[in-house]
Design a protein around this motif. Structure first.
Motif, PDB file in Angstrom:
ATOM      1  N   LEU A 371       0.839  -1.201   0.000  1.00 33.89           N
ATOM      2  CA  LEU A 371       0.000   0.000   0.000  1.00 33.89           C
ATOM      3  C   LEU A 371       0.874   1.252   0.000  1.00 33.89           C
ATOM      4  O   LEU A 371       0.586   2.228  -0.700  1.00 33.89           O
ATOM      5  N   LYS A 372       1.944   1.205   0.804  1.00 37.17           N
ATOM      6  CA  LYS A 372       2.864   2.350   0.885  1.00 37.17           C
ATOM      7  C   LYS A 372       3.439   2.649  -0.499  1.00 37.17           C
ATOM      8  O   LYS A 372       3.496   3.801  -0.930  1.00 37.17           O
ATOM      9  N   LYS A 373       3.848   1.577  -1.198  1.00 36.01           N
ATOM     10  CA  LYS A 373       4.408   1.782  -2.539  1.00 36.01           C
ATOM     11  C   LYS A 373       3.358   2.372  -3.486  1.00 36.01           C
ATOM     12  O   LYS A 373       3.662   3.237  -4.307  1.00 36.01           O
ATOM     13  N   LEU A 374       2.121   1.893  -3.340  1.00 34.68           N
ATOM     14  CA  LEU A 374       1.037   2.424  -4.188  1.00 34.68           C
ATOM     15  C   LEU A 374       0.822   3.913  -3.936  1.00 34.68           C
ATOM     16  O   LEU A 374       0.642   4.690  -4.874  1.00 34.68           O
ATOM     17  N   VAL A 375       0.816   4.292  -2.644  1.00 31.15           N
ATOM     18  CA  VAL A 375       0.620   5.705  -2.292  1.00 31.15           C
ATOM     19  C   VAL A 375       1.733   6.548  -2.917  1.00 31.15           C
ATOM     20  O   VAL A 375       1.480   7.584  -3.529  1.00 31.15           O
ATOM     21  N   ASP A 376       2.986   6.069  -2.781  1.00 33.02           N
ATOM     22  CA  ASP A 376       4.123   6.802  -3.347  1.00 33.02           C
ATOM     23  C   ASP A 376       3.994   6.927  -4.866  1.00 33.02           C
ATOM     24  O   ASP A 376       4.229   7.982  -5.438  1.00 33.02           O
ATOM     25  N   MET A 377       3.600   5.822  -5.504  1.00 35.68           N
ATOM     26  CA  MET A 377       3.518   5.837  -6.969  1.00 35.68           C
ATOM     27  C   MET A 377       2.341   6.671  -7.451  1.00 35.68           C
ATOM     28  O   MET A 377       2.425   7.333  -8.492  1.00 35.68           O
ATOM     29  N   ARG A 378       1.260   6.654  -6.672  1.00 37.32           N
ATOM     30  CA  ARG A 378       0.108   7.484  -7.021  1.00 37.32           C
ATOM     31  C   ARG A 378       0.538   8.944  -7.058  1.00 37.32           C
ATOM     32  O   ARG A 378       0.168   9.694  -7.963  1.00 37.32           O
ATOM     33  N   TYR A 379       1.347   9.325  -6.066  1.00 33.21           N
ATOM     34  CA  TYR A 379       1.800  10.720  -6.033  1.00 33.21           C
ATOM     35  C   TYR A 379       2.658  11.040  -7.262  1.00 33.21           C
ATOM     36  O   TYR A 379       2.461  12.061  -7.921  1.00 33.21           O
ATOM     37  N   LEU A 380       3.598  10.152  -7.576  1.00 33.60           N
ATOM     38  CA  LEU A 380       4.451  10.372  -8.743  1.00 33.60           C
ATOM     39  C   LEU A 380       3.595  10.496 -10.002  1.00 33.60           C
ATOM     40  O   LEU A 380       3.848  11.332 -10.865  1.00 33.60           O
ATOM     41  N   PHE A 381       2.555   9.673 -10.069  1.00 30.11           N
ATOM     42  CA  PHE A 381       1.663   9.711 -11.234  1.00 30.11           C
ATOM     43  C   PHE A 381       0.918  11.037 -11.307  1.00 30.11           C
ATOM     44  O   PHE A 381       0.815  11.648 -12.369  1.00 30.11           O
ATOM     45  N   ILE A 382       0.412  11.497 -10.160  1.00 27.11           N
ATOM     46  CA  ILE A 382      -0.351  12.749 -10.142  1.00 27.11           C
ATOM     47  C   ILE A 382       0.502  13.914 -10.627  1.00 27.11           C
ATOM     48  O   ILE A 382       0.066  14.729 -11.433  1.00 27.11           O
TER      49      ILE A 382
END
Ligand code: FAD
Ligand code: NAD
Length: 396
Positions: A371-382
């Motif tokens: 989940l932590k990795k997803l949150v980080d990647m979501r931010y990079l994507f945004i």
């Protein structure tokens, strides 16, 4: 010209989101937008605990601002903000002055030292790329120096002050890093002590007690020694003194005991509480319809009347609404109330471990770490789309 001037101070979570949304929503020549930041890069504060401990690189923690904004639409000024002059509608930079019609203050917070003697002099903080490079180098240096004089066992004691999310995330990385350093410097791991000192009766005060217990168990297994319910009272060149009178000898104290608002905001004359300004529902400073304050410098209350904790999550959401409200102000339209949508909390506990409270559920271990990795990647994507995810994302 009659084109309104918008100045954004700070290119962190709040500032970057505001700049990107303004760039998208403003029409050609509808406003001049200037983004001021002291570095030419944006850094992922939420990732700083890793390069601080040396478990990940600086390059995974920052990106050039020019890659995030369209410099044909936004003027990027790399400079230090020195003063905000509300009466003159001017901002004084280290190398010039900017005037504004609309000001967005997104300068981020500062470490709160609560006036604890010696803290500012002898402790390090996890705030910026520069501050974490120092921590990382300092830790390695202690190992190298210990090898020159093995009587100096204090060099192998590491103290983290505060077991909030920052302290817990950093101490976890540090515990992961110690075995590598011991190997590299031929040091017996039994001689190394990692302490996490917390004044409150529990680590992660306010977080789910079951997840707190899990987090502490994971960290204890990694070798972290907790001192809970004990405040750091003083910091000296030789270590820390606790409220109990106990002294921990150490050359390395990392202070994660809390943050406060930026000093520039008090200096500007705003009424503040611990350096933060209570903003209105539209993110504006009281009495200044053209000044928006977002992120760690803003104070907002939830429907139960409790202040929202300063997080990247709220700073980003405020950035989006702030941009909409600046555009609405320029167009003479109605402003939008900011409503925080809480997506939950994920805290990493080092390699392969984390705790999360999200979607009304609790997660631990590997699942939470994903989940932590997803949150980080979501931010990079945004902020940067797929290219940034591929460039800076950590998939393993
Ligand atoms: P910042 O992101 O701090 O940005 C401020 C910007 O202003 C910076 O670029 C800075 O260089 C610039 N600046 C400052 N002063 C000046 C000046 N005088 N002149 C010019 N430029 C200046 N929150 C979460 O939601 N999730 C997490 O997982 C999480 N993890 C964290 C982990 C750690 C180790 C830490 C320390 C914090 C974490 N946070 C997390 C909190 C989050 O990082 C902050 O709430 C967030 O960064 C605040 O955003 P901001 O836009 O207010 O300021
Ligand atoms: P914090 O204020 O949340 O925690 C500081 C801790 O230090 C508190 O537990 C406090 O009791 C303790 N403390 C204060 N004085 C002390 C003393 N004299 N001796 C010992 N302990 C003392 O600060 P933080 O951890 O830096 O977090 C700042 C903000 O960033 C918070 O809003 C947090 O939610 C957010 N954050 C979120 C994440 C995440 O979501 N993963 C990670 C890091 C930070």
């Amino acid at each position: 010209s009659t084109i309104p001037k918008i100045v954004i101070l700070g290119a962190g979570y709040g500032g970057i989101l505001t700049a990107q949304r303004l760039q998208k929503e403003l029409n050609y020549n509808e406003a001049d937008v200037t983004l001021v930041n002291r570095h030419d890069y944006h850094y992922f504060t939420t990732h700083l605990h890793m390069p601080a401990a040396g478990t990940d690189s600086i390059e995974h923690t920052r990106v050039a601002i020019s890659k995030l904004i369209d410099e044909f639409k936004i003027d990027l000024v790399k400079s230090n903000v020195q003063e905000i002059r509300l009466a003159d509608k001017k901002v004084v930079l280290q190398d010039g002055t900017l005037s504004y019609d609309y000001l967005i203050i997104a300068l981020g917070g500062e470490p709160e030292s609560f006036g604890i003697p010696g803290l500012t002099e002898y402790a390090m903080t996890i705030r910026s790329i520069n501050s974490v490079r120092l921590i990382r180098q300092h830790i390695e240096y202690q190992f190298a120096m210990y090898k020159m004089d093995e009587s100096r066992t204090d060099r192998l004691n590491f103290v983290v002050g505060g077991a909030g999310f920052s302290g817990i995330e950093f101490v976890a990385e540090l515990a992961d890093r110690i075995p590598q350093l011991c190997k590299e410097y031929d040091v017996d791991p039994n001689f190394v002590n990692v302490y996490n000192v917390e004044a409150a009766p529990t680590a992660l005060p306010g977080f789910d007690p079951e997840l707190v217990e899990y987090a502490m168990d994971v960290l204890k297994k990694k070798g972290v020694q907790f001192k809970i319910g004990v405040a750091i009272k003083e910091c000296t060149p030789d270590g820390v003194i606790l409220a109990t009178g106990e002294e921990i000898k150490s050359q390395t104290v990392v202070w994660t005991g809390g943050i406060r608002g930026n000093r520039l905001i008090e200096a500007a004359g705003f009424e503040t509480a611990r350096g933060r300004v209570k903003i209105d529902d539209y993110l504006r400073a009281p009495g200044h319809d053209n000044v928006f304050i977002i992120g760690d410098n803003s104070l907002m209350f939830n429907p139960e009347g409790r202040p929202y904790p300063p997080t990247a999550q709220i700073a980003m959401q405020q950035g989006v609404t702030c941009a909409q409200n600046v555009v609405a102000s320029i167009r003479g339209k109605d402003l939008k109330k900011f409503v925080f949508s809480n997506k939950g909390t994920v805290a990493s506990l080092g390699k392969g471990e984390a705790v999360a409270s999200a979607f009304g559920k609790k997660y631990k271990g590997w699942v939470a770490a994903q989940l932590k990795k997803l949150v980080d990647m979501r931010y990079l994507f945004i902020i940067g789309g797929i290219p940034l995810v591929l460039k800076k994302g950590r998939f393993f």
